[in-house]
Design a protein around this motif. Structure first.
Motif, mmCIF file in Angstrom:
data_model
loop_
_atom_site.group_PDB
_atom_site.id
_atom_site.type_symbol
_atom_site.label_atom_id
_atom_site.label_comp_id
_atom_site.label_asym_id
_atom_site.label_seq_id
_atom_site.Cartn_x
_atom_site.Cartn_y
_atom_site.Cartn_z
ATOM 1 N N VAL A 40 0.775 -17.435 60.383
ATOM 2 C CA VAL A 40 1.194 -16.447 59.168
ATOM 3 C C VAL A 40 1.104 -17.260 57.791
ATOM 4 C CG1 VAL A 40 3.313 -15.291 58.570
ATOM 5 C CG2 VAL A 40 2.883 -15.486 60.920
ATOM 6 N N VAL A 41 1.339 -18.576 57.717
ATOM 7 C CA VAL A 41 1.273 -19.274 56.583
ATOM 8 C C VAL A 41 -0.302 -19.418 56.378
ATOM 9 C CG1 VAL A 41 1.295 -21.704 55.783
ATOM 10 C CG2 VAL A 41 3.290 -20.767 56.947
ATOM 11 N N ASN A 42 -1.335 -19.346 57.123
ATOM 12 C CA ASN A 42 -2.518 -19.409 56.947
ATOM 13 C C ASN A 42 -3.233 -18.010 56.559
ATOM 14 O OD1 ASN A 42 -5.524 -20.460 56.965
ATOM 15 N ND2 ASN A 42 -5.724 -19.390 58.907
ATOM 16 N N ASP A 43 -2.606 -17.061 57.183
ATOM 17 C CA ASP A 43 -3.303 -15.783 56.830
ATOM 18 C C ASP A 43 -2.095 -14.835 57.235
ATOM 19 O OD1 ASP A 43 -4.648 -13.381 56.366
ATOM 20 O OD2 ASP A 43 -5.823 -13.655 58.396
ATOM 21 N N PRO A 44 -1.610 -14.146 56.201
ATOM 22 C CA PRO A 44 -0.340 -13.208 56.287
ATOM 23 C C PRO A 44 -0.669 -11.947 57.156
ATOM 24 C CG PRO A 44 -0.420 -14.044 54.044
ATOM 25 C CD PRO A 44 -1.547 -14.614 54.687
ATOM 26 N N ASP A 45 -1.937 -11.639 57.083
ATOM 27 C CA ASP A 45 -2.492 -10.389 58.076
ATOM 28 C C ASP A 45 -3.054 -10.715 59.199
ATOM 29 O OD1 ASP A 45 -1.822 -8.833 55.598
ATOM 30 O OD2 ASP A 45 -3.765 -9.336 54.762
ATOM 31 N N CYS A 46 -2.777 -12.055 59.877
ATOM 32 C CA CYS A 46 -3.159 -12.428 61.255
ATOM 33 C C CYS A 46 -2.697 -11.573 62.158
ATOM 34 C CB CYS A 46 -2.925 -13.954 61.236
ATOM 35 S SG CYS A 46 -1.305 -14.368 61.439
ATOM 36 N N HIS A 47 -3.474 -11.741 63.312
ATOM 37 C CA HIS A 47 -2.739 -10.934 64.470
ATOM 38 C C HIS A 47 -2.697 -11.975 65.649
ATOM 39 C CE1 HIS A 47 -3.595 -6.816 62.664
ATOM 40 N NE2 HIS A 47 -4.772 -7.501 62.349
ATOM 41 N N PRO A 48 -1.720 -11.606 66.408
ATOM 42 C CA PRO A 48 -1.245 -12.910 67.462
ATOM 43 C C PRO A 48 -2.410 -12.517 68.677
ATOM 44 C CG PRO A 48 0.042 -10.890 67.885
ATOM 45 C CD PRO A 48 -0.571 -10.743 66.347
ATOM 46 N N LYS A 49 -2.580 -13.931 69.183
ATOM 47 C CA LYS A 49 -3.473 -14.012 70.213
ATOM 48 C C LYS A 49 -2.812 -13.556 71.404
ATOM 49 C CE LYS A 49 -7.024 -16.702 72.280
ATOM 50 N NZ LYS A 49 -7.707 -18.233 72.407
ATOM 51 N N GLU A 50 -3.029 -12.236 71.903
ATOM 52 C CA GLU A 50 -2.202 -11.718 72.990
ATOM 53 C C GLU A 50 -2.542 -12.367 74.355
ATOM 54 O OE1 GLU A 50 -2.970 -7.679 73.036
ATOM 55 O OE2 GLU A 50 -1.982 -7.101 71.057
ATOM 56 N N PHE A 51 -1.418 -12.435 75.085
ATOM 57 C CA PHE A 51 -1.478 -12.781 76.569
ATOM 58 C C PHE A 51 -2.350 -11.908 77.531
ATOM 59 C CE2 PHE A 51 2.294 -14.521 74.958
ATOM 60 C CZ PHE A 51 2.362 -15.959 75.333
ATOM 61 N N ARG A 52 -3.157 -12.944 78.029
ATOM 62 C CA ARG A 52 -4.149 -11.838 78.961
ATOM 63 C C ARG A 52 -4.356 -12.578 80.454
ATOM 64 N NH1 ARG A 52 -9.228 -10.676 74.799
ATOM 65 N NH2 ARG A 52 -8.062 -9.585 73.407
ATOM 66 N N TYR A 78 -4.160 -27.321 60.529
ATOM 67 C CA TYR A 78 -4.039 -25.988 61.027
ATOM 68 C C TYR A 78 -5.012 -25.297 60.143
ATOM 69 C CZ TYR A 78 -2.855 -21.680 63.259
ATOM 70 O OH TYR A 78 -2.764 -20.463 63.872
ATOM 71 N N ILE A 79 -4.598 -25.151 58.675
ATOM 72 C CA ILE A 79 -5.500 -24.273 57.926
ATOM 73 C C ILE A 79 -6.964 -24.497 57.913
ATOM 74 C CG2 ILE A 79 -5.567 -23.411 55.586
ATOM 75 C CD1 ILE A 79 -2.583 -23.933 55.110
ATOM 76 N N LEU A 80 -7.110 -25.705 57.719
ATOM 77 C CA LEU A 80 -8.762 -26.342 57.848
ATOM 78 C C LEU A 80 -9.423 -25.776 59.082
ATOM 79 C CD1 LEU A 80 -8.491 -29.818 56.292
ATOM 80 C CD2 LEU A 80 -9.426 -27.806 55.045
ATOM 81 N N HIS A 81 -8.616 -26.003 60.171
ATOM 82 C CA HIS A 81 -9.320 -25.761 61.414
ATOM 83 C C HIS A 81 -9.277 -24.011 61.860
ATOM 84 C CE1 HIS A 81 -9.471 -29.825 61.800
ATOM 85 N NE2 HIS A 81 -10.284 -29.696 62.739
#
Length: 794
Positions: free
Chosen positions: A364-376, A176-179
């Protein structure tokens, strides 16, 4: 009682009988736990009025949960672990001499971004290739475990417990982190691979576990042995293990269906010589109309005696009962599968696992400042996807019509040929050629369907990878279903019913007469079509599925051996000593291991999906038109016995290691199988009521009686007046009986399916009780942790 999971490294356990143990006694009752490496002796103690604890050098490490029935769970003991020596992932790139080249700069940028995430990257340059070994630090997995513990749905997974991180989990997290690592240009690993920056990415096979799987499972001599599903799960993850668990269960449940199908076939075989209907055909003097315009002549009805006998083998009274059985069997199979699956996912501690929630944790493990991909949701995109799907289905159905035209033209050409046998059996040969062409069309359209389905998923912009997989599965299965079954639907329900009558035949482009049913009945054409497709599809697919990867692997292996020879040899004894001390092996040993994995065939998301799709389509063939081909379950059973070992050998020995995925079910495939079960009821009812001659025979037998012989007129197969070709009362009577049979058949079978689904619970009571005890145990552990922390704070 065992105090530790035997799979954890470095720990040897001693079993002790705890029957009759009184947890209120103040005396200590030690059970020895010995570390194999340091030979230090630890003790298990029971403390007054508290649950048992593990005591290591005087320090209480972790409480052990005890249920009300004094049955002990395995405690989670956090012993110091040796340094992890196995690399989690390997990246391969072409060696670039020019350090200003864009490919080289992007390689360096990507590796730098990995190092910023504290990933250890080892670079080995060999000939014209560059290998990067990637290993994640312990801190990443500590975060992963903690987030699992506080999550809503993943908090009872075995991965959250302390101890050694399973290598399958390490691979999944690092994958997951690599991709999801982007360089400054915004490109991720997949885009870099598409542009040739990296040639290959793969996780490594573990040689010891790989060898065990080969001995137990991935070999032809283990054809009839049980599958080590727990070992498969430990190595390939729950997703692959559930595929083989489902395939094994499906194969077992095919046994009664195959036996009953053979019985129905043998029943027809035993009585077709004494059948009065066959006797009338074989002794008839009725003269029939020519089957084509130019070269065909009138023919005797008794000429179809052999075909009438063959038709009776799958168009008889037993077929009706067998079709009803298979429709109910599909429901019972799914309900029993849910129970069978529940026992294993409960055992693996993934009963409540949520793949979308794990994606959030990994983000979150990959990037603690990540934002969720919201439902659209976009009505414009949904409308566009719906229109494109409709156009794709129209194209697939158009190909079916092209196959119809081919059969019509082929029948005319063959009937005008010089080979007498082919000329006399032009329609049958045309149907067989059409079935072969249909198979070729399926192989071509499979690639087209996959590309289109993937592009449609990109248009949808789904919220998560799991949602993308569900959407792709539904679209791909729909396209494949229409590709495979459009021709069969035409043969089953339209062939011979829209071709007109003498003096007013329906013609293609005003020239070629539309094809008619076989003289022995329309079901004969469906039988031929299904037999050819099933035999060709299963046999050729399995041959190519194994032979092509085998040849590719041999070819790549020869190339890799040359690279291994150029890499030289190392002092293996010295390497082993270094490994025992917890150090990395030498670069030569690492390179040899990476090269062995590099020369295997590549895998991707479609690898496991293709296996599922193949088996679900086979399930469709086995259930939907089984009334026309009672031997379909037998062919499926024989195929699956070999399919399990073929897939295992390919996955363990010929392909790179699949990324282990954690899940608790087979995903959207369950809904697809349920939909197939409903279609099976409708299709089999229509096949028996509309396509077969079962209803006309019943009406003839019980309403009209034996017909008179010795007429001098020329006949054709239909229910029309011999003066003005208007439809007779027989036609309307038989139409009414057909309609009544279809309605009755479908309602009766649906009622039985509902009763079967209600009668068989999805989860066994044992699983439900175990989960109840697990939840109680977890609550007790949390309470004891809180009590312990409060006592230490004081």
């Amino acid at each position: 009682m065992y105090l530790m999971d035997p799979e954890q490294d470095g720990i040897e356990l001693q079993e002790r009988n705890m029957d009759g143990f009184d947890n209120t006694m103040e005396a200590l009752l030690p059970t020895l736990v010995r570390d194999r490496t340091t030979h230090t002796i630890y003790s298990f103690h029971c403390i007054h009025n508290l649950e048992p604890y593990i005591v290591i050098q005087g320090i209480i490490i972790q409480p052990v949960c005890m249920t009300q029935s004094l049955e002990y769970r395995k405690p989670c003991v956090c012993f110091p672990q040796h340094q992890q020596r196995t690399y989690d992932y390997v990246l391969v790139a072409d060696k670039v001499e020019d350090q200003e080249h864009p490919k080289f700069l992007k390689q360096v940028a990507f590796i730098d971004h990995l190092r910023k995430k504290n990933m250890k990257v080892t670079k080995i340059v060999h000939v014209d290739k560059v290998f990067y070994g990637v290993r994640a630090p312990k801190e990443i997995f500590d975060k992963y475990r903690y987030l699992l513990k506080v999550s809503d749905s993943c908090n009872w997974s075995g991965d959250r417990k302390c101890g050694r991180i399973p290598h399958s989990t390490r691979i999944r997290v690092v994958h997951y982190i690599l991709h999801h690592t982007h360089i400054n240009t915004g490109e991720n690993l997949r885009e870099l691979q598409e542009k040739g920056v990296f040639e290959a990415t793969f996780c490594l096979h573990e040689m010891n576990k790989q060898k065990v799987l080969k001995q137990k499972w991935a070999r032809w001599s283990a054809l009839c042995s049980t599958q080590p599903v727990d070992d498969v799960r430990s190595y390939f993850g729950e997703k692959v293990a559930l595929y083989y668990l489902w395939l094994g269960w499906y194969t077992i449940l095919l046994v009664p269906a195959a036996i009953l199908g053979v019985i129905v076939f043998l029943y027809a075989l035993a009585f077709f010589n004494t059948s009065p209907l066959i006797k009338e055909v074989c002794e008839s003097d009725t003269v029939m109309c020519p089957r084509c315009d130019k070269w065909c002549q009138v023919w005797q009805l008794r000429d179809t005696c052999t075909y009438a006998k063959v038709s009776h083998l799958f168009d008889n009274e037993g077929t009706v009962a067998f079709a009803m059985f298979m429709a109910v069997w599909a429901t019972i199979f799914l309900e029993l599968w849910k129970r069978h699956k529940a026992m294993f996912v409960s055992k693996w501690n993934v009963f409540d696992w949520c793949e979308e929630e794990e994606e959030l944790i990994l983000g979150v493990v990959n990037d603690p400042d990540c934002h969720p991909k919201e439902f659209r949701h976009s009505y414009l995109r949904s409308t566009l996807v719906l229109v494109l799907v409709t156009l794709m289905l129209v194209l697939i159905i158009g190909l079916t019509q092209a196959l119809v035209v081919f059969r019509v033209v082929a029948a005319v050409v063959l009937s005008e040929g010089t080979w007498e046998f082919v000329r006399d059996h032009a329609n049958t040969v045309a149907v067989m050629l059409g079935a072969v062409l249909h198979y070729i069309t399926m192989q071509v359209m499979t690639r087209v369907n996959k590309t289109v389905a993937f592009k449609l998923c990109e248009i949808e912009k789904t919220q998560s990878m799991t949602a993308t997989e569900r959407s792709f599965t539904v679209k791909m299965f729909t396209f494949q279903f229409f590709t495979l079954f459009s021709s069969l639907i035409y043969v089953a329900f339209f062939l011979g019913r829209i071709n007109g009558r003498p003096g007013s035949y329906v013609r293609i482009f005003g020239k070629w007469r539309l094809e008619e049913c076989h003289p022995s009945g329309c079901l004969t054409d469906l039988f031929i079509q299904m037999a050819v497709i099933m035999l060709l599809k299963q046999t050729l697919n399995n041959i190519f599925e194994f032979i092509v990867p085998w040849f590719k692997s041999k070819f790549r292996r020869n190339t890799t051996k040359k690279l291994e020879r150029k890499s030289g040899d190392c002092n293996k004894n010295a390497c082993r000593e270094e490994e025992k001390r917890g150090h990395d092996p030498c670069d030569i040993c690492k390179l040899h291991d990476w090269l062995r994995n590099y020369d295997l065939n590549d895998v991707n998301f479609f690898s496991l999906f293709n296996e599922f799709l193949e088996m679900v389509l086979q399930f469709s063939f086995t259930t939907i038109f089984v009334a026309a081909f009672p031997l379909a379950p037998l062919l499926a059973l024989i195929n699956n016995i070999f399919e399990i070992r073929l897939d295992a050998i390919k996955m363990v020995s010929l392909e790179r290691r699949l990324v282990p995925k954690k899940t608790n079910n087979i995903g959207i495939w369950t809904k697809v199988l349920e939909a197939i079960g409903v279609l099976a009821v409708i299709a089999n009812g229509l096949v028996i009521g509309v396509s077969s001659d079962f209803i006309p025979r019943l009406v003839y037998r019980y309403h009209y009686g034996p017909c008179a012989n010795g007429e001098d007129n020329v006949h054709y197969k239909d229910y029309r007046n011999d003066v003005d070709y208007s439809l007779t009362s027989q036609f309307w009577l038989i139409m009414a009986v057909r309609f009544a049979f279809v309605v009755l058949f479908e309602h009766v079978v649906v009622i039985f399916k509902c009763i079967a689904a209600w009668f068989v619970p999805d989860s066994p009571m044992l699983v439900k009780n175990d989960r109840l005890k697990d939840k109680l145990c977890r609550l007790k552990e949390e309470l004891q942790d809180m009590t312990y922390r409060q006592s230490t704070d004081v």
